[in-house]
Write a protein that holds these residues in place. Sequence first.
Motif, PDB file in Angstrom:
ATOM      1  N   LEU A  93     161.571 -35.975  10.442  1.00  0.00           N
ATOM      2  CA  LEU A  93     163.018 -36.191  10.560  1.00  0.00           C
ATOM      3  C   LEU A  93     163.311 -37.686  10.612  1.00  0.00           C
ATOM      4  O   LEU A  93     162.475 -38.472  11.069  1.00  0.00           O
ATOM      5  CB  LEU A  93     163.549 -35.519  11.835  1.00  0.00           C
ATOM      6  N   SER A 114     168.527 -37.412  13.226  1.00  0.00           N
ATOM      7  CA  SER A 114     167.422 -36.527  13.595  1.00  0.00           C
ATOM      8  C   SER A 114     167.955 -35.167  14.026  1.00  0.00           C
ATOM      9  O   SER A 114     167.387 -34.130  13.684  1.00  0.00           O
ATOM     10  CB  SER A 114     166.550 -37.152  14.693  1.00  0.00           C
ATOM     11  N   ASN A 165     165.519 -39.442  20.922  1.00  0.00           N
ATOM     12  CA  ASN A 165     165.333 -38.327  19.986  1.00  0.00           C
ATOM     13  C   ASN A 165     164.497 -37.187  20.562  1.00  0.00           C
ATOM     14  O   ASN A 165     164.763 -36.015  20.320  1.00  0.00           O
ATOM     15  CB  ASN A 165     164.632 -38.811  18.708  1.00  0.00           C
ATOM     16  N   SER A 199     157.904 -38.674  18.855  1.00  0.00           N
ATOM     17  CA  SER A 199     158.724 -39.816  18.450  1.00  0.00           C
ATOM     18  C   SER A 199     157.819 -40.877  17.872  1.00  0.00           C
ATOM     19  O   SER A 199     156.670 -41.029  18.316  1.00  0.00           O
ATOM     20  CB  SER A 199     159.466 -40.398  19.658  1.00  0.00           C
ATOM     21  N   SER A 215     160.111 -37.914  14.514  1.00  0.00           N
ATOM     22  CA  SER A 215     161.337 -38.620  14.152  1.00  0.00           C
ATOM     23  C   SER A 215     161.002 -40.069  13.892  1.00  0.00           C
ATOM     24  O   SER A 215     160.140 -40.647  14.549  1.00  0.00           O
ATOM     25  CB  SER A 215     162.423 -38.484  15.235  1.00  0.00           C
TER      26      SER A 215
END
Length: 406
Positions: free
Chosen positions: A295, A302, A203, A182, A248
Amino acid sequence: VIPLGEAQARVLEACATNGTVVVGLDDALGRVLADPVTAIDDVPPFANTAMDGFAVHAADLAAADPEHPVRLRVVGTLAAGAAPDVAVGEGEALRIMTGAPFPDGADAVAIVETTRSDGDDVWVSAPVDRGAYIRAAGGDLVAGQEVFAAGTELSAGHLGVLASVGLRSTRVVRPPVVGVLSTGDELVEGDTPLRPGQIRDSNRRALLGLLHGDGFEAIDLGIARDDAGELEVRILDGAERCDAVLTSGGVSMGDFDLVKAVLGRIGEMTWMQVAIRPAKPFAFGTVEGTPVFGLPGNPVSSMVSYELLARPGLRRMAGFAGAELRRASVAAIVDDDSCDPRSDGRVAYLRVKATVEADGRWHVRSAGKQGSHQLLAMARANALAIVPPGEGVRPGGTVQVLVLGT
Ligand code: AMP
Ligand code: MG
């Protein structure tokens, strides 16, 4: 802005099939077979009975009916697992249980339901066809036969067949090890009290869950701050330890969207604007040969980006090919206004609840609020409805749907 198909093609080009590994059958579910499998023996290995009853000569029973049952002399009993030691002569019967080897001499099974035992004899009240209820040796598989080709995805049924031909292990394509990182200064972990401006990282848990669900090996790479130096170190570390890395956040147009910049510096990176909603921004590249999927940060984006862009590439690495790379869509009836027209020129992937109704057809309804930050509807959804730009689909109309988890 490029169509989804083009973005997927760029991903697939850069994702090569992994090497192979020998695994026990317990670890082979969902994996892709690397070598063809050949039967070493016939399956079943010997002719046997499909029913409990009596091994008989069909000709002896030609005239049998309930009014005129035929009497046969019982010459023994044979259970599954036993080897026959008597042959069955004319006027004789051998009591025989499902799975027991079929004895010499006899040519049919009179099922127990048509018989009545009487001391050392049995009365049979129905005729039987020659060959009735006898399962032939090799009736399922013949020794030497190629049972499954390389490239076959192993389901539970496949594992059963592999066991039936005597395999304890098999060579499969090694599924990718995928790291999840992340990114964002605002992110905190777990139940840490939130200071102003902070949010909790969702995420990573969602993406790790998707990876597990797809049968890949997932590695938690933690949270990286919005700092180019830190991102570089963390992404390089992930690329070294993993076959692929998912990040992400940090790939859109903001001042602190550094993932793009870092990927551009340490790898071969393409940044794409994909004509879908959600999940428009997407950065993809290779770092030291390892595919890195940048992403978008919004939680729904995501997950949708994973489904549409990362998953096909990771499946190729796991040995899947052709139509198996992408999820097949099904047609569904729209039951509410969830698929009404929009005019942003992008294909919408709406979070919907898909069910098979009494008419035997798939139907969909909205799973909740459709913002790309509104993860609840994603959690409640079991499908994504694919709504082309402009037209939309009115209630009662038909929409193509990706049923997740199928
Ligand atoms: P970004 O693409 O980094 O600008 O992020 C877009 C949005 O997604 C912002 O509102 C972020 O706070 C949010 N976001 C980014 N990463 C995460 C995460 N790991 N968990 C939850 N929300 C996130
Ligand atoms: Mg960010």
